[in-house]
Design a protein around this motif. Structure first.
Motif, PDB file in Angstrom:
ATOM      1  N   THR A  10      29.305  39.479  40.100  1.00  0.00           N
ATOM      2  CA  THR A  10      30.656  40.024  40.000  1.00  0.00           C
ATOM      3  C   THR A  10      31.631  38.973  39.470  1.00  0.00           C
ATOM      4  OG1 THR A  10      30.190  41.504  41.847  1.00  0.00           O
ATOM      5  CG2 THR A  10      32.490  41.149  41.303  1.00  0.00           C
ATOM      6  N   SER A  11      31.495  37.747  39.947  1.00  0.00           N
ATOM      7  CA  SER A  11      32.378  36.672  39.468  1.00  0.00           C
ATOM      8  C   SER A  11      32.167  36.394  37.991  1.00  0.00           C
ATOM      9  CB  SER A  11      32.122  35.396  40.270  1.00  0.00           C
ATOM     10  OG  SER A  11      32.362  35.622  41.626  1.00  0.00           O
ATOM     11  N   ILE A  12      30.917  36.387  37.561  1.00  0.00           N
ATOM     12  CA  ILE A  12      30.617  36.164  36.140  1.00  0.00           C
ATOM     13  C   ILE A  12      31.204  37.283  35.290  1.00  0.00           C
ATOM     14  CG2 ILE A  12      28.742  36.072  34.440  1.00  0.00           C
ATOM     15  CD1 ILE A  12      27.097  34.607  36.631  1.00  0.00           C
ATOM     16  N   ALA A  56      36.874  46.652  28.890  1.00  0.00           N
ATOM     17  CA  ALA A  56      36.999  47.816  29.771  1.00  0.00           C
ATOM     18  C   ALA A  56      35.691  48.075  30.521  1.00  0.00           C
ATOM     19  CB  ALA A  56      37.398  49.050  28.959  1.00  0.00           C
ATOM     20  N   VAL A  57      34.576  47.974  29.825  1.00  0.00           N
ATOM     21  CA  VAL A  57      33.272  48.189  30.465  1.00  0.00           C
ATOM     22  C   VAL A  57      33.006  47.101  31.498  1.00  0.00           C
ATOM     23  CG1 VAL A  57      30.778  48.202  30.033  1.00  0.00           C
ATOM     24  CG2 VAL A  57      32.294  49.476  28.528  1.00  0.00           C
ATOM     25  N   LEU A  58      33.289  45.854  31.144  1.00  0.00           N
ATOM     26  CA  LEU A  58      33.082  44.752  32.086  1.00  0.00           C
ATOM     27  C   LEU A  58      33.982  44.883  33.306  1.00  0.00           C
ATOM     28  CD1 LEU A  58      32.711  41.724  29.655  1.00  0.00           C
ATOM     29  CD2 LEU A  58      30.920  42.772  31.032  1.00  0.00           C
ATOM     30  N   ALA A  59      35.226  45.309  33.104  1.00  0.00           N
ATOM     31  CA  ALA A  59      36.139  45.505  34.231  1.00  0.00           C
ATOM     32  C   ALA A  59      35.622  46.595  35.166  1.00  0.00           C
ATOM     33  CB  ALA A  59      37.542  45.843  33.725  1.00  0.00           C
ATOM     34  N   SER A  60      35.092  47.672  34.592  1.00  0.00           N
ATOM     35  CA  SER A  60      34.525  48.755  35.409  1.00  0.00           C
ATOM     36  C   SER A  60      33.324  48.268  36.203  1.00  0.00           C
ATOM     37  CB  SER A  60      34.107  49.922  34.523  1.00  0.00           C
ATOM     38  OG  SER A  60      35.191  50.418  33.812  1.00  0.00           O
ATOM     39  N   MET A  61      32.437  47.536  35.533  1.00  0.00           N
ATOM     40  CA  MET A  61      31.247  47.024  36.215  1.00  0.00           C
ATOM     41  C   MET A  61      31.625  46.038  37.321  1.00  0.00           C
ATOM     42  SD  MET A  61      28.706  46.582  32.942  1.00  0.00           S
ATOM     43  CE  MET A  61      27.711  45.386  33.767  1.00  0.00           C
ATOM     44  N   THR A  62      32.616  45.211  37.069  1.00  0.00           N
ATOM     45  CA  THR A  62      33.066  44.257  38.072  1.00  0.00           C
ATOM     46  C   THR A  62      33.588  44.982  39.302  1.00  0.00           C
ATOM     47  OG1 THR A  62      33.667  42.669  36.353  1.00  0.00           O
ATOM     48  CG2 THR A  62      34.665  42.353  38.517  1.00  0.00           C
ATOM     49  N   GLN A  63      34.394  46.011  39.090  1.00  0.00           N
ATOM     50  CA  GLN A  63      34.964  46.755  40.210  1.00  0.00           C
ATOM     51  C   GLN A  63      33.875  47.453  41.012  1.00  0.00           C
ATOM     52  OE1 GLN A  63      38.031  46.576  41.229  1.00  0.00           O
ATOM     53  NE2 GLN A  63      37.778  48.024  42.896  1.00  0.00           N
ATOM     54  N   ILE A  64      32.902  48.029  40.334  1.00  0.00           N
ATOM     55  CA  ILE A  64      31.813  48.735  41.031  1.00  0.00           C
ATOM     56  C   ILE A  64      30.970  47.754  41.840  1.00  0.00           C
ATOM     57  CG2 ILE A  64      29.680  50.028  40.663  1.00  0.00           C
ATOM     58  CD1 ILE A  64      31.187  51.402  38.289  1.00  0.00           C
ATOM     59  N   LEU A  65      30.605  46.618  41.231  1.00  0.00           N
ATOM     60  CA  LEU A  65      29.795  45.637  41.966  1.00  0.00           C
ATOM     61  C   LEU A  65      30.561  45.032  43.136  1.00  0.00           C
ATOM     62  CD1 LEU A  65      27.793  43.772  39.200  1.00  0.00           C
ATOM     63  CD2 LEU A  65      26.930  45.262  40.987  1.00  0.00           C
ATOM     64  N   ILE A  93      44.081  49.498  46.692  1.00  0.00           N
ATOM     65  CA  ILE A  93      44.994  49.042  45.639  1.00  0.00           C
ATOM     66  C   ILE A  93      44.209  48.452  44.472  1.00  0.00           C
ATOM     67  CG2 ILE A  93      46.800  47.367  45.078  1.00  0.00           C
ATOM     68  CD1 ILE A  93      47.875  47.772  47.927  1.00  0.00           C
ATOM     69  N   SER A  94      43.123  47.721  44.777  1.00  0.00           N
ATOM     70  CA  SER A  94      42.317  47.146  43.690  1.00  0.00           C
ATOM     71  C   SER A  94      41.687  48.236  42.836  1.00  0.00           C
ATOM     72  CB  SER A  94      41.243  46.206  44.240  1.00  0.00           C
ATOM     73  OG  SER A  94      40.172  46.906  44.813  1.00  0.00           O
ATOM     74  N   TRP A  95      41.268  49.336  43.440  1.00  0.00           N
ATOM     75  CA  TRP A  95      40.702  50.436  42.655  1.00  0.00           C
ATOM     76  C   TRP A  95      41.746  51.081  41.743  1.00  0.00           C
ATOM     77  CZ3 TRP A  95      36.443  52.319  40.780  1.00  0.00           C
ATOM     78  CH2 TRP A  95      35.233  51.933  41.345  1.00  0.00           C
ATOM     79  N   VAL A  96      42.933  51.303  42.288  1.00  0.00           N
ATOM     80  CA  VAL A  96      43.995  51.916  41.481  1.00  0.00           C
ATOM     81  C   VAL A  96      44.349  51.018  40.298  1.00  0.00           C
ATOM     82  CG1 VAL A  96      46.420  52.622  41.499  1.00  0.00           C
ATOM     83  CG2 VAL A  96      44.923  53.273  43.390  1.00  0.00           C
ATOM     84  N   VAL A 143      43.568  42.435  40.279  1.00  0.00           N
ATOM     85  CA  VAL A 143      42.453  43.195  40.850  1.00  0.00           C
ATOM     86  C   VAL A 143      41.415  42.247  41.435  1.00  0.00           C
ATOM     87  CG1 VAL A 143      40.484  44.664  40.244  1.00  0.00           C
ATOM     88  CG2 VAL A 143      42.756  45.245  39.420  1.00  0.00           C
ATOM     89  N   ALA A 144      41.060  41.218  40.692  1.00  0.00           N
ATOM     90  CA  ALA A 144      40.065  40.254  41.173  1.00  0.00           C
ATOM     91  C   ALA A 144      40.550  39.558  42.445  1.00  0.00           C
ATOM     92  CB  ALA A 144      39.754  39.232  40.084  1.00  0.00           C
ATOM     93  N   ALA A 145      41.823  39.204  42.488  1.00  0.00           N
ATOM     94  CA  ALA A 145      42.369  38.555  43.686  1.00  0.00           C
ATOM     95  C   ALA A 145      42.316  39.505  44.885  1.00  0.00           C
ATOM     96  CB  ALA A 145      43.803  38.101  43.426  1.00  0.00           C
ATOM     97  N   LEU A 146      42.632  40.766  44.676  1.00  0.00           N
ATOM     98  CA  LEU A 146      42.570  41.739  45.767  1.00  0.00           C
ATOM     99  C   LEU A 146      41.139  41.968  46.240  1.00  0.00           C
ATOM    100  CD1 LEU A 146      45.187  44.355  44.526  1.00  0.00           C
ATOM    101  CD2 LEU A 146      45.375  42.876  46.533  1.00  0.00           C
ATOM    102  N   GLU A 147      40.191  41.979  45.303  1.00  0.00           N
ATOM    103  CA  GLU A 147      38.784  42.138  45.682  1.00  0.00           C
ATOM    104  C   GLU A 147      38.317  40.958  46.522  1.00  0.00           C
ATOM    105  OE1 GLU A 147      36.883  42.476  41.926  1.00  0.00           O
ATOM    106  OE2 GLU A 147      37.294  44.611  41.746  1.00  0.00           O
ATOM    107  N   VAL A 148      38.682  39.750  46.109  1.00  0.00           N
ATOM    108  CA  VAL A 148      38.285  38.558  46.862  1.00  0.00           C
ATOM    109  C   VAL A 148      38.915  38.581  48.252  1.00  0.00           C
ATOM    110  CG1 VAL A 148      38.555  36.049  46.966  1.00  0.00           C
ATOM    111  CG2 VAL A 148      37.831  37.132  44.842  1.00  0.00           C
ATOM    112  N   ALA A 149      40.195  38.949  48.331  1.00  0.00           N
ATOM    113  CA  ALA A 149      40.864  39.013  49.629  1.00  0.00           C
ATOM    114  C   ALA A 149      40.209  40.044  50.538  1.00  0.00           C
ATOM    115  CB  ALA A 149      42.347  39.335  49.438  1.00  0.00           C
TER     116      ALA A 149
END
Length: 160
Positions: A10-12, A56-65, A93-96, A143-149
């Motif tokens: 996910t980080s990569i 866009a594809v990478l952002a979607s994959m990151t959010q799903i993982l 909020i990260s999903w939105v 989004v990445a910061a919210l996911e990490v939090a």
């Protein structure tokens, strides 16, 4: 693949998304023409279109993982009280924001199609949309910061 492996992947993906977002903005900013023939100028397809779609594809994959890493194995049930509420709020909020960022990356990519550019300063003709990629990239950083939090709140063990 364990939970740590999912977070590494996910980080990569998150770093690659940011890189492609920045590259898209730069490629779209470099798309300009100099001529004196009228109000509009035509331009050919920009590589920013492809980079925007990849972002866009990478952002979607990151959010799903990240969602898999945060939600798997009953992590929500182990966390209690305010930490659980904060983790859920950050997650939602990260999903939105991720959906908005993906749509912005796609919208920026669509501006890379063949078309016309309006005269802006002097005789320079610049393709619009650089700001869209910049906003999408910044939104994805949030989004990445919210996911990490959210991940840290769910996985953190209390030390009493």
């Amino acid at each position: 693949m364990g939970k740590k492996g999912i977070m590494v992947v996910t980080s990569i993906l998150a770093v690659m998304t940011i890189v492609f977002g920045v590259i898209s903005a730069i490629l779209l900013a470099l798309k300009h023409h100099q001529d004196d023939r009228g109000e509009f100028s035509t331009y050919r397809r920009s590589p920013a279109m492809t980079c925007g779609v990849v972002a866009a594809v990478l952002a979607s994959m990151t959010q799903i993982l990240a969602s898999v890493a945060i939600c798997c194995c009953g992590a929500w049930r182990r966390t209690k009280g305010a930490k659980r509420i904060a983790a859920v709020v950050f997650f939602i909020i990260s999903w939105v924001l991720a959906v908005i960022a993906v749509l912005l990356f796609l919208a920026g990519g669509m501006l890379g199609f063949e078309g016309s550019a309006k005269k802006t300063v002097g005789n320079a003709r610049i393709v619009g949309g650089v700001g869209i990629f910049v906003i999408a990239t910044f939104l994805f950083l949030v989004v990445a910061a919210l996911e990490v939090a959210s991940y840290r709140l769910v996985r953190k063990k209390d030390h009493y």
